[in-house]
Design a protein around this motif. Structure first.
Motif, mmCIF file in Angstrom:
data_model
loop_
_atom_site.group_PDB
_atom_site.id
_atom_site.type_symbol
_atom_site.label_atom_id
_atom_site.label_comp_id
_atom_site.label_asym_id
_atom_site.label_seq_id
_atom_site.Cartn_x
_atom_site.Cartn_y
_atom_site.Cartn_z
ATOM 1 N N ALA A 56 0.873 -1.174 0.000
ATOM 2 C CA ALA A 56 0.000 0.000 0.000
ATOM 3 C C ALA A 56 0.909 1.223 0.000
ATOM 4 O O ALA A 56 1.753 1.393 0.889
ATOM 5 C CB ALA A 56 -0.905 0.002 1.221
ATOM 6 N N LYS B 74 -0.198 8.277 0.086
ATOM 7 C CA LYS B 74 -0.794 9.330 -0.734
ATOM 8 C C LYS B 74 0.293 10.313 -1.146
ATOM 9 O O LYS B 74 1.210 10.598 -0.382
ATOM 10 C CB LYS B 74 -1.867 10.075 0.046
ATOM 11 C CG LYS B 74 -3.110 9.261 0.291
ATOM 12 C CD LYS B 74 -4.130 10.071 1.071
ATOM 13 C CE LYS B 74 -5.383 9.269 1.318
ATOM 14 N NZ LYS B 74 -6.371 10.022 2.125
ATOM 15 N N GLN C 121 -5.320 2.437 -7.875
ATOM 16 C CA GLN C 121 -5.356 3.702 -7.135
ATOM 17 C C GLN C 121 -6.781 4.084 -6.795
ATOM 18 O O GLN C 121 -7.667 4.046 -7.640
ATOM 19 C CB GLN C 121 -4.715 4.813 -7.970
ATOM 20 C CG GLN C 121 -4.683 6.143 -7.263
ATOM 21 C CD GLN C 121 -3.871 7.167 -8.035
ATOM 22 O OE1 GLN C 121 -3.127 6.834 -8.950
ATOM 23 N NE2 GLN C 121 -3.995 8.411 -7.647
ATOM 24 N N GLY C 122 -6.979 4.486 -5.528
ATOM 25 C CA GLY C 122 -8.266 5.010 -5.095
ATOM 26 C C GLY C 122 -8.245 6.526 -5.150
ATOM 27 O O GLY C 122 -7.185 7.144 -5.273
ATOM 28 N N GLU D 260 -7.911 9.927 -3.833
ATOM 29 C CA GLU D 260 -7.190 10.377 -2.646
ATOM 30 C C GLU D 260 -8.106 11.012 -1.604
ATOM 31 O O GLU D 260 -7.980 10.757 -0.412
ATOM 32 C CB GLU D 260 -6.087 11.354 -3.052
ATOM 33 C CG GLU D 260 -5.103 11.634 -1.954
ATOM 34 C CD GLU D 260 -3.874 12.356 -2.450
ATOM 35 O OE1 GLU D 260 -3.485 13.332 -1.796
ATOM 36 O OE2 GLU D 260 -3.307 11.941 -3.473
ATOM 37 N N LEU E 24 -11.201 10.448 -1.031
ATOM 38 C CA LEU E 24 -12.203 9.539 -0.489
ATOM 39 C C LEU E 24 -11.621 8.414 0.356
ATOM 40 O O LEU E 24 -12.360 7.670 0.989
ATOM 41 C CB LEU E 24 -13.033 8.939 -1.631
ATOM 42 C CG LEU E 24 -13.853 9.943 -2.443
ATOM 43 C CD1 LEU E 24 -14.595 9.231 -3.556
ATOM 44 C CD2 LEU E 24 -14.816 10.703 -1.559
ATOM 45 N N VAL E 25 -10.311 8.268 0.357
ATOM 46 C CA VAL E 25 -9.661 7.233 1.146
ATOM 47 C C VAL E 25 -9.259 7.848 2.483
ATOM 48 O O VAL E 25 -8.483 8.812 2.518
ATOM 49 C CB VAL E 25 -8.427 6.663 0.399
ATOM 50 C CG1 VAL E 25 -7.729 5.615 1.242
ATOM 51 C CG2 VAL E 25 -8.841 6.079 -0.937
ATOM 52 N N PRO E 26 -9.781 7.324 3.600
ATOM 53 C CA PRO E 26 -9.575 7.989 4.886
ATOM 54 C C PRO E 26 -8.173 7.866 5.476
ATOM 55 O O PRO E 26 -7.780 8.692 6.277
ATOM 56 C CB PRO E 26 -10.598 7.313 5.798
ATOM 57 C CG PRO E 26 -10.823 5.975 5.180
ATOM 58 C CD PRO E 26 -10.649 6.164 3.711
ATOM 59 N N TRP F 170 -2.886 5.937 2.756
ATOM 60 C CA TRP F 170 -2.474 5.168 1.577
ATOM 61 C C TRP F 170 -3.629 5.077 0.597
ATOM 62 O O TRP F 170 -4.755 4.802 0.979
ATOM 63 C CB TRP F 170 -2.040 3.766 1.998
ATOM 64 C CG TRP F 170 -0.998 3.795 3.058
ATOM 65 C CD1 TRP F 170 0.353 3.836 2.879
ATOM 66 C CD2 TRP F 170 -1.210 3.808 4.470
ATOM 67 N NE1 TRP F 170 0.987 3.870 4.097
ATOM 68 C CE2 TRP F 170 0.057 3.857 5.100
ATOM 69 C CE3 TRP F 170 -2.330 3.792 5.281
ATOM 70 C CZ2 TRP F 170 0.228 3.880 6.470
ATOM 71 C CZ3 TRP F 170 -2.169 3.825 6.660
ATOM 72 C CH2 TRP F 170 -0.897 3.862 7.232
ATOM 73 N N ASN F 171 -3.347 5.285 -0.684
ATOM 74 C CA ASN F 171 -4.428 5.214 -1.662
ATOM 75 C C ASN F 171 -4.066 4.431 -2.929
ATOM 76 O O ASN F 171 -4.814 4.421 -3.879
ATOM 77 C CB ASN F 171 -4.891 6.618 -2.059
ATOM 78 C CG ASN F 171 -3.869 7.367 -2.887
ATOM 79 O OD1 ASN F 171 -2.670 7.218 -2.664
ATOM 80 N ND2 ASN F 171 -4.321 8.160 -3.835
ATOM 81 N N LYS F 172 -2.906 3.771 -2.932
ATOM 82 C CA LYS F 172 -2.491 2.966 -4.093
ATOM 83 C C LYS F 172 -2.029 1.603 -3.600
ATOM 84 O O LYS F 172 -1.521 1.481 -2.487
ATOM 85 C CB LYS F 172 -1.330 3.624 -4.829
ATOM 86 C CG LYS F 172 -1.615 4.982 -5.385
ATOM 87 C CD LYS F 172 -0.355 5.556 -6.026
ATOM 88 C CE LYS F 172 -0.523 7.011 -6.360
ATOM 89 N NZ LYS F 172 0.734 7.601 -6.816
ATOM 90 N N GLN F 173 -2.180 0.598 -4.468
ATOM 91 C CA GLN F 173 -1.692 -0.740 -4.158
ATOM 92 C C GLN F 173 -0.966 -1.310 -5.367
ATOM 93 O O GLN F 173 -1.354 -1.055 -6.506
ATOM 94 C CB GLN F 173 -2.852 -1.674 -3.810
ATOM 95 C CG GLN F 173 -3.497 -1.402 -2.496
ATOM 96 C CD GLN F 173 -4.559 -2.440 -2.184
ATOM 97 O OE1 GLN F 173 -4.880 -3.307 -3.005
ATOM 98 N NE2 GLN F 173 -5.112 -2.378 -0.993
#
Length: 110
Positions: A61, A64, A90-91, A93, A95-97, A100-103
Motif C-alpha cells: 500500500a 498518498k 489507485q483510489g 485520494e 475519499l480514502v480515509p 495510503w491510496n495505491k496498491q
C-alpha cells in the motif's frame, strides 16, 4: 496508529541502447517511507497463480502523494528483493480515509 516501513525502490533510468537498439537501463535506489506491506490470503495466492502464472508474495500500500513509477520495478524490504507486477490500483485520494491510496503486487525476485 498505523505506520508503514521504509522500502527501497530501484528506479529505472534509460542510459542508452545496445547493439540491437534495445533500451539499456540503470537502477537507482530510492527510499520510500511509510509503505504498508500486506500478506495475501491463500485464496489470493492461488487465484493469482492461476490467472497470471505469478506467485503473489505481498501487496504494498503506497502513501498518498507518492509519484514514483512502480510498474515492473525491483523493490527491497525485509532483507529480500521483490519485483512489482501488474498495474498500480489507485483510489481517489480525497475519499480514502487513511494515508495510503495505491496498491501494487509483488513477487519474490532473485
Amino acid at each position: 496508529m498505523l505506520k508503514g516501513i521504509d522500502v527501497t525502490l530501484y528506479e529505472k533510468t534509460q542510459t542508452g541502447t545496445d547493439e540491437a537498439d534495445a533500451p539499456v537501463y540503470a537502477e537507482t535506489p530510492v527510499t520510500v517511507h511509510n509503505v504498508l506491506v500486506g500478506e495475501p490470503s491463500a485464496e489470493e495466492i492461488t487465484t493469482e497463480l492461476q490467472l497470471t502464472g505469478r506467485r503473489l508474495a505481498y501487496t504494498l500500500a503506497l502513501p498518498k502523494g507518492d509519484s514514483h513509477d512502480w510498474h515492473n520495478v525491483t523493490v527491497e524490504f525485509f532483507g529480500q528483493k521483490f519485483r512489482t507486477y501488474g498495474d498500480v490500483v489507485q483510489g481517489m485520494e480525497s475519499l480514502v480515509p487513511l494515508a495510503w491510496n495505491k496498491q501494487v503486487k509483488v513477487e519474490r525476485y532473485g
